[in-house]
Design an enzyme around this catalytic site. Structure first.
Site, PDB file in Angstrom:
ATOM      1  CG  PHE A   2      96.110  74.358 -52.899  1.00  0.00           C
ATOM      2  CD1 PHE A   2      95.520  73.496 -53.810  1.00  0.00           C
ATOM      3  CD2 PHE A   2      97.385  74.055 -52.435  1.00  0.00           C
ATOM      4  CE1 PHE A   2      96.190  72.359 -54.270  1.00  0.00           C
ATOM      5  CE2 PHE A   2      98.061  72.930 -52.888  1.00  0.00           C
ATOM      6  CZ  PHE A   2      97.474  72.086 -53.813  1.00  0.00           C
ATOM      7  CG  ASP A  16      98.131  75.624 -45.273  1.00  0.00           C
ATOM      8  OD1 ASP A  16      99.374  75.639 -45.170  1.00  0.00           O
ATOM      9  OD2 ASP A  16      97.540  75.050 -46.211  1.00  0.00           O
ATOM     10  CE  LYS A  66     104.145  75.098 -52.096  1.00  0.00           C
ATOM     11  NZ  LYS A  66     102.746  74.955 -51.715  1.00  0.00           N
TER      12      LYS A  66
END
Ligand SMILES: *Cc1c(COP(=O)(O)O)cnc(C)c1O
Length: 393
Positions: free
Chosen positions: A136, A221, A250
């Site tokens: 993702f 990532d 985040k």
């Protein structure tokens, strides 16, 4: 749970999220409170964002002060917060150059452009990307192109050309896709949405080797698994290799919208140049104040050391739970990024957990995903286990 009075206007939001039936109002430490005053132990942290929890006085005071001074100037002007935050983030992430974005997906977009521009500068004719199944990377067009869920990609095709998907933790499947056109390999060192799957040591080393031998860029990532969550500042640092490009978001601003992509000197020299990329808001003085304050607090409070300790405790308590409950089939994860594969439907477990005053989220494969604020203590782990056990019974 959801007080009808607070639903005022809700019908005007594009109906695109299946929200939990709770309207939150404020937070304190590792707890959130709904509009009726009910307390919830937070094991979601806004999807791994609020590492320092809620109402951190030092962070909030710094942000308030910055708001009153200046919070937007565009990237046509320099503000010292940006340099201070970039230097601190480069040092924490082991990279050399940092570009601030507004989100994780935008960090991925920048990383993909940097990899393509590197190949273009070298006149190598390379442009293909290898990504992983069940990965993702976000919801923008470029990020969706490298996301290993066909159902996220298909409605928007044709997407970026030249993306191929390999099996995560299967080096042969990566080797089979590498060719003279490959410019980058992108992976999460611990897959989050995909079901909490940590990467293997051999796989990380193998990808590094393939990249070194072919002048391909390795892109990690760490939007979800970075910032201390797995027990090292960034997850790649636990594997003894270094990526060429790193994406973050985040937890780096603890909830102020900010992300970043960063790269080594080697990539920076031969990739994005003035005019190639930009953002109006990205890395504004407020976002950069958030990043540098968060990093300062991480260091002062030794958050990474704390995650190592409390993460080991969480793992052992979850293993006990998995042993005890038939409906828990496996525990996976690292540090404070943990998943429990369960046979009960997640919606049911989640509803019971809400009633018990516990917030958890899911991941692919009927997995309960646990991403608590990094400041949780053993007593909060115990409280979570009590509540989760009830919810699973
Ligand atoms: C959340 C996430 C993204 C996307 O971040 P946004 O800020 O939602 O755009 C990218 N990669 C990973 C690994 C993520 O978990």
């Amino acid at each position: 749970m959801v007080n009808e009075k607070v639903k005022n206007g809700e019908e005007s939001l594009l109906h695109i999220y299946n929200r939990f039936p709770v309207a939150l109002d404020h937070g304190e430490g590792v707890y959130l409170y709904d509009t009726e005053g009910k307390q919830y132990l937070d094991f979601a942290a806004g999807i791994g964002v609020t590492g320092l929890g809620y109402h951190n006085k030092e962070l909030n005071d710094a942000l308030k002060e910055q708001i009153d001074k200046l919070f937007h100037i565009s990237n046509l002007y320099y503000h010292e917060n940006c340099g201070i935050a970039a230097k601190a983030l480069a040092s924490a992430s082991g990279m050399d150059k940092v570009f601030f974005t507004n989100s994780g997906a935008e960090a991925i977009e920048g990383a993909l452009k940097a990899a393509r521009k590197y190949a273009w500068t070298k006149k190598s004719g390379r442009y293909e990307l290898i990504a992983m199944e069940h990965s993702f990377h976000g919801r923008t067009a470029g990020a969706v192109s490298v996301t290993g869920h066909p159902e996220y990609r298909e409605p928007f095709e044709p997407l970026l050309p030249g993306v191929r998907f390999a099996k995560y933790n299967d080096l042969d499947s990566v080797k089979a896709l590498v060719n003279e056109k490959t410019c980058g390999i992108i992976l999460e060192p611990l897959q989050g949405e995909g079901g909490i799957h940590p990467v293997g040591q051999e796989f990380m080393e193998g990808i590094r080797k393939i990249c070194d031998e072919n002048d391909i860029l390795m892109i990690c990532d760490e939007v979800q698994c970075g910032m201390g969550r797995t027990g090292t500042m960034f997850a790649w640092q636990g594997y003894g290799i270094r990526p060429d490009i790193l994406t973050m978001a985040k937890a780096i601003g603890n909830g102020i919208p900010v992300g970043a992509f960063a790269m080594t000197e080697k990539v920076a020299e031969s990739s994005l140049k003035p005019g190639d990329h930009g953002t109006t808001y990205g890395g504004n003085p407020l976002a950069c104040m958030a990043v540098s304050k968060v990093l300062e607090i991480f260091e002062k409070e030794q958050i990474v050391e704390h995650v190592k300790k409390v993460g080991a405790y969480l793992s052992s308590r979850l293993d006990e739970l998995a042993e005890k409950m038939d409906c828990v089939t496996q525990r996976r994860g690292k540090g404070l990024m943990q998943g429990l594969a369960v046979t009960k439907p997640f919606a049911e477990v989640c509803q019971c957990a809400l009633e018990e005053g516990l917030l958890v989220i899911s991941a692919e494969g009927n997995v309960i995903r646990l991403l608590p604020p990094l400041i949780i203590e053993e007593k909060h782990v115990d409280e979570m286990i009590r509540k989760l056990e009830k919810a699973l019974s």
